[in-house]
Design an enzyme around this catalytic site. Structure first.
Site, PDB file in Angstrom:
ATOM      1  CG  ASP A   1     -32.003  44.507-103.000  1.00 59.40           C
ATOM      2  OD1 ASP A   1     -33.112  44.131-102.577  1.00 59.40           O
ATOM      3  OD2 ASP A   1     -31.029  43.734-103.132  1.00 59.40           O
TER       4      ASP A   1
ATOM      5  CG  HIS B   1     -36.972  39.383-107.505  1.00 55.43           C
ATOM      6  ND1 HIS B   1     -36.643  38.102-107.111  1.00 55.43           N
ATOM      7  CD2 HIS B   1     -36.568  40.204-106.496  1.00 55.43           C
ATOM      8  CE1 HIS B   1     -36.055  38.148-105.919  1.00 55.43           C
ATOM      9  NE2 HIS B   1     -36.008  39.412-105.524  1.00 55.43           N
TER      10      HIS B   1
HETATM   11  C1  HEM Z   1     -37.618  42.455-103.749  1.00 57.06           C
HETATM   12  C2  HEM Z   1     -33.203  42.315-105.749  1.00 57.06           C
HETATM   13  C3  HEM Z   1     -32.737  37.692-104.337  1.00 57.06           C
HETATM   14  C4  HEM Z   1     -36.788  38.142-101.710  1.00 57.06           C
HETATM   15  C5  HEM Z   1     -36.483  42.799-104.442  1.00 57.06           C
HETATM   16  C6  HEM Z   1     -36.299  44.040-105.180  1.00 57.06           C
HETATM   17  C7  HEM Z   1     -35.055  43.994-105.717  1.00 57.06           C
HETATM   18  C8  HEM Z   1     -34.457  42.731-105.353  1.00 57.06           C
HETATM   19  C9  HEM Z   1     -34.376  45.067-106.571  1.00 57.06           C
HETATM   20  C10 HEM Z   1     -37.340  45.154-105.285  1.00 57.06           C
HETATM   21  C11 HEM Z   1     -37.242  46.168-104.174  1.00 57.06           C
HETATM   22  C12 HEM Z   1     -37.533  45.612-102.809  1.00 57.06           C
HETATM   23  O1  HEM Z   1     -38.694  45.469-102.416  1.00 57.06           O
HETATM   24  O2  HEM Z   1     -36.557  45.267-102.136  1.00 57.06           O
HETATM   25  C13 HEM Z   1     -32.700  41.046-105.555  1.00 57.06           C
HETATM   26  C14 HEM Z   1     -31.476  40.555-106.138  1.00 57.06           C
HETATM   27  C15 HEM Z   1     -31.343  39.254-105.742  1.00 57.06           C
HETATM   28  C16 HEM Z   1     -32.488  38.926-104.913  1.00 57.06           C
HETATM   29  C17 HEM Z   1     -30.523  41.369-107.024  1.00 57.06           C
HETATM   30  C18 HEM Z   1     -30.268  38.267-106.093  1.00 57.06           C
HETATM   31  C19 HEM Z   1     -29.913  38.055-107.332  1.00 57.06           C
HETATM   32  C20 HEM Z   1     -33.786  37.411-103.494  1.00 57.06           C
HETATM   33  C21 HEM Z   1     -33.980  36.166-102.801  1.00 57.06           C
HETATM   34  C22 HEM Z   1     -35.126  36.296-102.046  1.00 57.06           C
HETATM   35  C23 HEM Z   1     -35.642  37.625-102.286  1.00 57.06           C
HETATM   36  C24 HEM Z   1     -33.056  34.958-102.891  1.00 57.06           C
HETATM   37  C25 HEM Z   1     -35.806  35.326-101.119  1.00 57.06           C
HETATM   38  C26 HEM Z   1     -35.295  34.214-100.659  1.00 57.06           C
HETATM   39  C27 HEM Z   1     -37.351  39.338-102.038  1.00 57.06           C
HETATM   40  C28 HEM Z   1     -38.622  39.805-101.486  1.00 57.06           C
HETATM   41  C29 HEM Z   1     -38.878  41.041-102.099  1.00 57.06           C
HETATM   42  C30 HEM Z   1     -37.750  41.316-102.994  1.00 57.06           C
HETATM   43  C31 HEM Z   1     -39.475  39.114-100.446  1.00 57.06           C
HETATM   44  C32 HEM Z   1     -40.108  41.948-101.886  1.00 57.06           C
HETATM   45  C33 HEM Z   1     -41.272  41.415-102.683  1.00 57.06           C
HETATM   46  C34 HEM Z   1     -42.509  42.282-102.519  1.00 57.06           C
HETATM   47  O3  HEM Z   1     -42.575  43.354-103.133  1.00 57.06           O
HETATM   48  O4  HEM Z   1     -43.390  41.866-101.767  1.00 57.06           O
HETATM   49  N1  HEM Z   1     -35.356  42.025-104.575  1.00 57.06           N
HETATM   50  N2  HEM Z   1     -33.286  40.043-104.823  1.00 57.06           N
HETATM   51  N3  HEM Z   1     -34.814  38.263-103.165  1.00 57.06           N
HETATM   52  N4  HEM Z   1     -36.869  40.264-102.928  1.00 57.06           N
HETATM   53 FE1  HEM Z   1     -35.106  40.140-103.894  1.00 57.06          FE
END
Ligand code: HEM
Length: 315
Positions: free
Chosen positions: A152, A226
């Site tokens: 993450d 996601h």
């Molecule tokens: C990407 C986990 C909630 C925004 C990711 C990734 C994981 C992750 C594993 C892929 C690796 C990375 O690029 O960081 C989670 C989990 C969440 C959560 C476990 C809660 C259950 C959120 C929320 C937002 C968010 C609430 C926005 C308000 C993003 C964004 C990316 C991302 C912008 C990158 C997207 C891209 O590749 O352009 N998240 N996330 N995430 N997450 Fe989350």
């Protein structure tokens, strides 16, 4: 820092090894405003002291105010343009709830002991003027994975981008330049359902490989992954980003497994659009598959002033 004279708080730091997230409510007492202002005036010195004592501890702490608290504490001051009580986002299947919070602290350090020490100093200073609302202790898991087993934070602005450009307010709201909107959500995961999902399905849910964090190709990645729904652009096609510093937390014997989501942004509308894509879908109905296994139990917006403004608030 982006803007001389408006030095941001540590809003672009990595998630780190350990973190304590604390949400307080303000008590109605004659001393409340003075105590908080006192903390504002002393905050940078308190951080300086810990860093000086523990130079290798990667210590940082950010402090934020909710919209109501801002109006109550600083009635004579204007409000940051996008600071408001978070308005719940209700989709057909998922809801991003709005929960109360007046003061917020995000404490990071290589060891939990240093986080605890700073938390206890803050708590002592605020004693009698605040009520506890929520406190979560997060830890770094494996190679920076969320508790669901995927790295993450990968796509945070870094290396080839200036994270301040995304995390910090600029000239568009010049009275608050150097400030940042902090949005937090405490998520609980249904780990039984998640673990029952084949790894390939989990990878399609996140949009990356579980073992080595490699991104799925456009052909492999479903529209409801996601990292597909949260990847957004402005009308000119420029990527809109925020700076995330999520941490896993757990209470294993109670079966509680969670992610404390925290996103820093110079424009809250960017974070909000990501949330709308997740919870409502764009087009509507294309909701984030991750939400089938994750429930947001809190949701609160705070404003983190620049160090310079923080000092002024203490006057
Ligand atoms: C990407 C986990 C909630 C925004 C990711 C990734 C994981 C992750 C594993 C892929 C690796 C990375 O690029 O960081 C989670 C989990 C969440 C959560 C476990 C809660 C259950 C959120 C929320 C937002 C968010 C609430 C926005 C308000 C993003 C964004 C990316 C991302 C912008 C990158 C997207 C891209 O590749 O352009 N998240 N996330 N995430 N997450 Fe989350």
């Amino acid at each position: 820092p982006a803007i001389a004279g408006n030095i941001p708080q540590d809003v672009t730091e990595r998630a780190g090894e350990n973190a304590v997230f604390i949400v307080y409510g303000l008590k109605e007492t004659p001393r409340t405003a003075d105590r908080i202002k006192d903390l504002c005036a002393n905050f940078s010195a308190m951080i300086r002291s810990i860093r000086n004592r523990f130079p290798d501890m990667q210590f940082s702490c950010t402090m934020g105010f909710g919209a109501d608290a801002w109006s109550r504490l600083f009635p004579e001051r204007p409000k940051p343009r996008e600071l408001e009580t978070f308005q719940e986002i209700k989709g057909a299947r998922h809801t991003a709830v709005s929960t109360p919070g007046d003061l917020f602290f995000h404490i990071r350090g290589r060891q939990m002991g240093v986080c605890f020490e700073f938390a206890s100093i803050i708590d002592e200073k605020l004693k009698g003027t605040v009520d506890p609302i929520d406190e979560v202790h997060g830890f770094r898991y494996q190679d920076g994975k969320a508790i669901i087993g995927f790295v993450d934070g990968t796509e945070n602005p870094a290396v080839d981008e200036n994270p301040y450009e995304f995390a910090v307010i600029g000239d568009e709201d010049s009275g608050f330049a150097g400030g940042s909107y902090i949005f937090v959500q405490k998520y609980l995961h249904d780990m039984n359902a998640w673990n029952a999902l084949p790894v390939e399905e989990q990878e399609k849910t996140i949009g990356r490989k579980k073992f080595n964090d490699v991104e799925l190709s456009d052909e492999e990645k479903p529209a409801n992954a996601h990292n597909a729904v949260t990847n957004i652009q402005d009308s000119a096609g420029n990527d809109l980003k925020i700076v995330r510093a999520n941490m896993p937390f757990a209470n294993t014997s109670k079966g509680e497994y969670g992610t404390y989501f925290i996103g820093y942004a110079g424009t809250f509308s960017t974070t909000r659009r990501m949330l709308e894509n997740m919870f409502v879908g764009d087009p509507a109905g294309n909701t984030d598959r991750l939400l089938d296994f994750s429930t947001a139990v809190t949701g609160t917006l705070f404003f983190a002033p620049s160090y310079d403004l923080l000092e002024t608030l203490g006057e």
